[in-house]
Design a protein around this motif. Structure first.
Motif, PDB file in Angstrom:
ATOM      1  N   GLN A 173      19.102  -0.455   1.494  1.00  0.00           N
ATOM      2  CA  GLN A 173      18.008  -1.236   2.071  1.00  0.00           C
ATOM      3  C   GLN A 173      16.723  -0.415   2.097  1.00  0.00           C
ATOM      4  O   GLN A 173      15.649  -0.915   1.760  1.00  0.00           O
ATOM      5  N   ALA A 174      16.830   0.858   2.468  1.00  0.00           N
ATOM      6  CA  ALA A 174      15.645   1.726   2.474  1.00  0.00           C
ATOM      7  C   ALA A 174      15.093   1.883   1.063  1.00  0.00           C
ATOM      8  O   ALA A 174      13.875   1.867   0.862  1.00  0.00           O
ATOM      9  N   LEU A 175      15.983   2.005   0.079  1.00  0.00           N
ATOM     10  CA  LEU A 175      15.546   2.119  -1.313  1.00  0.00           C
ATOM     11  C   LEU A 175      14.836   0.842  -1.754  1.00  0.00           C
ATOM     12  O   LEU A 175      13.774   0.888  -2.363  1.00  0.00           O
ATOM     13  N   ARG A 176      15.423  -0.299  -1.435  1.00  0.00           N
ATOM     14  CA  ARG A 176      14.814  -1.578  -1.802  1.00  0.00           C
ATOM     15  C   ARG A 176      13.440  -1.728  -1.143  1.00  0.00           C
ATOM     16  O   ARG A 176      12.467  -2.112  -1.789  1.00  0.00           O
ATOM     17  N   ASP A 177      13.352  -1.397   0.141  1.00  0.00           N
ATOM     18  CA  ASP A 177      12.070  -1.474   0.849  1.00  0.00           C
ATOM     19  C   ASP A 177      11.032  -0.566   0.200  1.00  0.00           C
ATOM     20  O   ASP A 177       9.869  -0.927   0.061  1.00  0.00           O
ATOM     21  N   SER A 178      11.471   0.616  -0.197  1.00  0.00           N
ATOM     22  CA  SER A 178      10.580   1.565  -0.848  1.00  0.00           C
ATOM     23  C   SER A 178      10.074   1.017  -2.184  1.00  0.00           C
ATOM     24  O   SER A 178       8.892   1.165  -2.525  1.00  0.00           O
ATOM     25  N   LEU A 179      10.960   0.369  -2.944  1.00  0.00           N
ATOM     26  CA  LEU A 179      10.556  -0.195  -4.234  1.00  0.00           C
ATOM     27  C   LEU A 179       9.594  -1.368  -4.061  1.00  0.00           C
ATOM     28  O   LEU A 179       8.648  -1.519  -4.836  1.00  0.00           O
TER      29      LEU A 179
END
Length: 70
Positions: free
Chosen positions: A6-12
């Motif tokens: 989720q953090a990766l997706r938010d970052s992208l």
């Protein structure tokens, strides 16, 4: 905080908006996206390895095993 999907997706998503606003240059975005893709590929490999271990009754590949740091 340990990174998760989720953090990766938010970052992208944040990266996408920053590109749109001109806050990040495309070459930088390409490198960030490349790194994210590698993290996802590594996670997929780990999941596949765990499935293989289950099917082969515990057969292990040393490179894939976690390192126990004292």
């Amino acid at each position: 905080m340990k990174p998760n999907i989720q953090a990766l997706r938010d970052s992208l998503v944040d990266l996408f908006y920053k590109i749109e606003k001109g806050q990040i240059k495309p070459p930088t975005a390409v490198e960030m996206n490349n790194a994210a893709g590698k993290a996802i590929a590594a996670a997929k490999l780990e999941l596949e390895y765990l499935r293989m271990k289950e099917k082969t009754k515990g057969l292990t590949v040393e490179f894939m095993e976690p390192v126990n740091n004292p």
